[in-house]
Enzyme design. Structure first.
Site, PDB file in Angstrom:
ATOM      1  N   ASP A  50      34.695  36.316  46.168  1.00 12.09           N
ATOM      2  CA  ASP A  50      35.699  35.888  44.987  1.00 12.09           C
ATOM      3  C   ASP A  50      36.183  34.432  45.350  1.00 12.09           C
ATOM      4  O   ASP A  50      35.662  34.028  46.366  1.00 12.09           O
ATOM      5  CB  ASP A  50      36.999  36.891  45.354  1.00 12.09           C
ATOM      6  CG  ASP A  50      37.693  36.907  43.536  1.00 12.09           C
ATOM      7  OD1 ASP A  50      37.611  35.966  42.896  1.00 12.09           O
ATOM      8  OD2 ASP A  50      38.418  37.847  43.506  1.00 12.09           O
TER       9      ASP A  50
ATOM     10  N   GLU B 237      46.844  37.811  38.180  1.00  8.48           N
ATOM     11  CA  GLU B 237      46.639  37.430  39.876  1.00  8.48           C
ATOM     12  C   GLU B 237      48.128  37.048  40.299  1.00  8.48           C
ATOM     13  O   GLU B 237      49.019  37.356  39.887  1.00  8.48           O
ATOM     14  CB  GLU B 237      45.505  36.381  39.750  1.00  8.48           C
ATOM     15  CG  GLU B 237      44.100  37.120  39.481  1.00  8.48           C
ATOM     16  CD  GLU B 237      42.954  36.025  39.793  1.00  8.48           C
ATOM     17  OE1 GLU B 237      42.663  35.771  41.088  1.00  8.48           O
ATOM     18  OE2 GLU B 237      42.485  35.301  39.013  1.00  8.48           O
TER      19      GLU B 237
END
Length: 762
Positions: free
Chosen positions: A306, A524
Site C-alpha cells: 500500500d 482512511e
C-alpha cells in the site's frame, strides 16, 4: 473429529511447501534477457504526479501535461514497471486518460531496451471512481446490504468495462477486510462483519472484474487486487493504520477465508495491510506474505504494497534502522511491487541489496515473474492502450439502470411504526438535516477524488435526496431548511449548526418531517474519530423536530453505524441508505413513496452503545442476562438492530423447515429446505438466511454463523421452496492447534423464525 485441512501455524505444523508459479514461455524468455536494473524497475510503482508538469511532485498543473524529462527518468533510466493514481487526486475525462496512458506506454514500449509496457492501477472501488461520467454504484457496504450476488457481479462487470475504457487494466478492489468494528473509518469499504457474506460477494466481484474464466486479456475486464491482506479492519484503537492484536485462531477463522475464496476464484493480485499485527508490520511478515499467502494458499499473483508502506517500516513503525533495511525486510518477506510512490530510492537500495547478497536473486526473479505474468495475461504486450471510442456503453442508461437498482436494493428499512411508510404522494413534507442536499455524503470517499470532496465538479446532473423528493412531489410540496450543514471552514470541512428555530417553524405547515442524518464523506485517517455517537448538532436537530409532534422519518446516510439510541424510540420510520452512490437520492425517494419495496438487510450489527460493539457471531459469554433483584449489571446483548435485519412493505412467512436427514456424516451432504410465502399485498424480495449453531465444541463455539443465503422475489400470495446444501466443511472451525476441524455432535439450523437439529457423526 474430522480434520478437514492442516493449516500452518508457526511451531504447530510442518511448513507449507513453496509454490512453483506458472512459467509462461514468453515471460521466461524475457526474464533471461533482463538485467538486474531492469528487473528491479519492474518492482517499482510511482504515482502519476511524479511524472507530470507541476510545482512539485505532489502537485500537477492544470490542464494535465506529462513532464517528458521525468517520464524519461522514471521509465528509461529507472525502468519502472507500474504507475498508479490520478493527477491531483481527481477524476479525468476519457480523453485525458487516453493522453496520459498513451504517452506513458509509448515511451515504455518504444524507448526502452525491452519494450515492456507499464502496468497502470487505480482505485475503482464503487465504479470507475477517477473517470468523469463513469457509473457509480453504492459503496461495498451498500452492495453487501443488497445480499444480491447477481447485482454485485454485474456492478463489477460494468466497473471493469468503464475502467478499461479509461485505458486502465488494474483495479485495486475488492476490499475483503472484515467490517467488524464500526469505529474503523474504512468499514464502509467492506462487505460487513460476516465471513461467509464477505467471501461470497468477494467471489462475485472478482468474477465481475475478471470474467468467468479470469481471462483478463479480454478488453472488457481488469485484474482484481484483493485488499488489504491481512487483518486490516480490526485495530485495537479502531483508528486507521494502528496496531491490531489478532490471535492466530481469529486471524484464520475471520480474516483469512475471504482472501482464500477470492484467490481460489482466480484474483490476479493482492495489496497488503498497512497496519501492524501483534507487533509485526504486515509488510515485514514472512509468515503472512510468504508462508501463508504464497505457499499455503498457493497464490501465484502479484503482491503490492500500500501507499509508502516500505518507507513506513523505517519512518513510522521503526522496525528498520534505515530505508535500505526496510526494503530488505519487505522484499524478503514476500513483497513483489513497491508503491513507492514519490521517489526512486527503492530501486537504488534494492540493486545494492542484491549485489551485497542481502536479497537473493531468486526472490527478485520470483517477483518479476509474477509481475510480467500479469502484464502478459492482461494482454498489455499486444494492446498496451485501449481506445475509449471502443466502449460505447460507457456511462450509458443501461449501466445507470443497474446502478439505480443496486442503490434501491441496498436501502434497508429499520423501523416502520404504524406502517407510516410508504408515504402517499399527496402530502407535504419538511426536509432537514446535513445530508439532505449534497451528493458528497451519498457517494462517500473515493468518488472523483480521494476524500470525495469534488462531487460538485462532476455530479451536478444527479439528484440529492431533496431534489429527488421534489421530483416526486413537486417543489411546492417539499419545504427545505437544513438545520445543520457541512461547510468548508478554512482548510477543513466542518459540520456547522444552522437555524434550528427556522426548522421548527417550518414544521408547522407540513404533514411529515424527513430528517437526513449521517456523515460527510471521508476515508482512511481523515475518517478517524473519538466518539461513535452521532454528532451533537445532529442529535439536537433530531430532538427539536421530534418535539414538534409531527411524524419524523429518519434517513441515515453514513459509512458506519453511528449511535442513535436516543432517536430510535421517538421517530416513526428509519431508513439506512449507507453510501448509495449517484442514484442514492432517487433510490431513497423511490422507497419512501413505495415505488420500490425495500429489500436491503444489514450486513453488520447496528450497535446501541459505544461500549457494546458486538458482532452477531459472538461467544455465548458475551450475552448474559441481568440477575433480577440481585445485581443490575449491563452485560446483556444490547444492540440497536441485528445483523441481517431489514423490513419490507409486505410480510413473509416461513414454514415447513425440513432436513434431508437427522444425521450428517463425512463426505455427505445435508439438504435444508424451507417454504417462504409472501403473505402481504405487495410484491417483494426476501433474503432467506440460513444459520447454524454448534451446540458444544472443544473451544467455545460462536452463538451462530451464517452458512447460506439466497434472495428471492415473491408476488403476493406466492410460495417458493428454498433449498440449501450443507457439508461437514460448512460446520468447521479453527481449533486450538490451528487445525480446521468438524467435531461430532449436535447442530442447530436456523432459518427465519424456524429451527431444526441434526447430528454430525464420523
Amino acid at each position: 473429529m474430522v480434520l478437514l485441512a492442516f493449516i500452518f501455524g508457526e511451531g504447530k505444523m510442518a511448513k507449507a511447501q513453496k509454490k512453483e508459479i506458472e512459467k509462461i514461455p514468453e515471460v521466461e524468455a524475457l526474464l533471461k534477457k533482463m538485467t538486474l536494473e531492469e528487473k528491479v524497475g519492474q518492482m517499482a510503482q510511482v504515482t502519476i504526479d511524479v511524472l507530470t508538469v507541476g510545482n512539485s511532485v505532489y502537485h500537477t498543473a492544470e490542464p494535465v501535461k506529462l513532464d517528458r524529462d521525468m517520464l524519461h527518468k522514471a521509465i528509461v533510466d529507472y525502468k519502472i514497471g507500474s504507475v498508479l493514481n490520478t493527477p491531483n487526486g481527481k477524476a479525468r475525462t476519457l480523453e485525458e486518460w487516453n493522453y496520459i496512458i498513451s504517452s506513458i506506454q509509448e515511451m515504455a514500449v518504444n524507448e526502452t531496451r525491452l519494450g515492456i509496457p507499464i502496468l497502470y492501477g487505480v482505485d475503482a472501488i464503487h465504479g470507475t471512481t477517477y473517470t468523469a461520467g463513469a457509473t457509480f454504484f453504492p459503496q461495498q457496504i451498500g452492495m453487501a446490504a443488497t445480499w444480491n450476488r447477481e447485482l454485485v457481479r454485474k456492478a463489477g462487470e460494468i466497473t471493469a468495462y468503464e475502467t478499461r475504457a479509461s485505458a486502465i487494466p488494474w483495479n485495486f478492489s475488492p476490499v475483503l477486510d472484515m467490517g467488524r468494528d464500526p469505529r474503523w473509518p474504512r468499514m464502509w469499504e467492506t462487505f460487513g462483519e460476516d465471513v461467509y457474506l464477505t467471501s461470497q460477494l468477494g467471489i462475485e466481484l472478482v468474477k465481475g472484474y475478471e470474467g468467468d474464466n479470469n481471462d483478463v486479456s479480454n478488453p472488457y475486464h481488469v485484474a482484481a487486487c484483493l485488499k488489504h491482506y491481512l487483518g486490516y479492519g480490526t485495530p485495537v484503537s479502531g483508528k486507521d493504520r494502528t496496531p491490531a492484536l489478532i490471535p492466530d485462531i481469529e486471524l484464520r477463522e475471520r480474516h483469512l477465508p475471504p482472501f482464500k475464496a477470492a484467490i481460489e476464484a482466480g484474483a490476479h493480485s493482492v495489496m497488503v495491510n498497512s497496519g501492524i499485527i501483534n507487533g509485526v508490520p504486515v509488510h515485514a511478515s514472512y509468515k503472512i506474505l510468504t508462508e501463508i499467502l504464497k505457499n499455503e494458499l498457493g497464490f501465484e499473483g502479484v503482491v503490492v504494497t500500500d501507499w509508502k508502506d516500505i518507507e513506513n517500516l523505517h519512518e513510522r513503525d521503526r522496525v528498520a534502522h534505515t530505508q535500505k533495511e526496510a526494503v530488505k525486510l519487505a522484499i524478503n518477506a514476500g513483497i513483489d511491487m513497491s508503491m513507492i510512490p514519490y521517489n526512486f530510492k527503492f530501486c537504488d537500495y534494492l540493486i545494492e541489496l542484491v549485489n551485497e547478497g542481502e536479497v537473493p536473486m531468486s526472490r527478485i526473479d520470483d517477483a518479476v515473474r509474477r509481475i510480467l505474468n500479469m502484464k502478459y495475461k492482461l494482454g498489455l504486450f499486444d494492446t498496451p492502450v485501449t481506445n475509449y471510442k471502443d466502449y460505447p456503453k460507457f456511462g450509458s442508461k443501461e449501466f445507470e439502470d443497474v446502478a439505480r437498482q443496486c442503490a434501491s436494493e441496498s436501502i434497508t428499512l429499520l423501523k416502520n411504526e404504524d406502517d407510516i411508510l410508504p408515504l402517499s404522494k399527496d402530502v407535504k413534507i419538511l426536509v432537514t438535516g446535513p445530508n439532505a442536499n449534497s451528493m458528497r455524503p451519498l457517494n462517500g470517499g473515493w468518488t472523483y477524488s480521494w476524500q470525495g470532496d469534488k462531487v460538485d465538479q462532476f455530479a451536478g446532473r444527479y439528484y440529492t435526496i431533496l431534489e429527488a423528493l421534489r421530483e416526486k412531489l413537486g417543489a411546492e410540496n417539499v419545504v427545505y431548511v437544513p438545520g445543520v450543514e457541512y461547510k468548508m471552514d478554512g482548510k477543513y470541512w466542518e459540520e456547522i449548526p444552522g437555524d434550528i428555530d427556522a426548522v421548527v417553524k417550518a414544521a408547522e405547515n407540513v404533514d411529515f418531517i424527513l430528517l437526513a442524518l449521517g456523515e460527510n464523506s471521508y476515508t482512511e485517517k481523515p475518517g478517524d474519530l473519538h466518539d461513535l455517537s452521532l454528532s451533537e448538532n445532529q442529535l439536537e436537530l433530531a430532538q427539536k423536530v421530534i418535539e414538534t409532534g409531527k411524524p419524523v422519518i429518519v434517513v441515515l446516510n453514513e459509512g458506519r453505524p453511528r449511535i442513535i439510541r436516543d432517536i430510535v424510540p421517538k421517530v416513526k420510520g428509519i431508513l439506512q441508505a449507507y453510501l448509495p452512490g449517484n442514484f442514492g437520492g432517487l433510490a431513497i425517494a423511490d422507497v419512501i413513496f413505495g415505488d420500490v419495496n425495500p429489500s436491503g438487510k444489514l450486513p453488520y450489527t447496528y450497535p446501541m452503545y459505544v461500549n457494546t460493539l458486538v458482532t452477531y457471531d459472538h461467544k455465548p459469554s458475551e450475552h448474559q442476562a441481568r440477575m433480577a433483584g440481585m445485581y443490575d449489571y449491563e452485560s446483556d446483548f444490547a444492540i440497536q438492530f441485528p445483523f441481517g435485519f431489514g423490513l419490507s412493505y409486505t410480510t413473509f412467512q416461513y414454514s415447513d423447515l425440513t432436513l434431508s436427514s437427522k444425521q450428517l456424516k463425512s463426505n455427505q451432504t445435508l439438504t435444508v429446505s424451507v417454504k417462504v410465502t409472501n403473505t402481504g399485498d405487495r410484491p417483494g424480495k426476501e433474503v432467506v438466511q440460513l444459520f447454524t449453531s454448534d451446540r458444544y465444541a472443544s473451544i467455545t463455539p460462536d452463538v451462530k454463523r451464517l452458512r447460506r443465503f439466497n434472495k428471492i422475489f415473491l408476488q403476493p400470495g406466492e410460495t417458493k421452496t428454498v433449498s440449501f446444501s450443507l457439508t461437514p466443511n460448512d460446520l468447521a472451525f479453527i481449533n486450538d492447534k490451528l487445525q480446521t476441524v468438524t467435531e461430532p455432535g449436535e447442530f442447530e439450523v436456523l432459518v427465519g423464525d424456524l429451527k431444526a437439529t441434526f447430528e454430525y457423526v464420523e
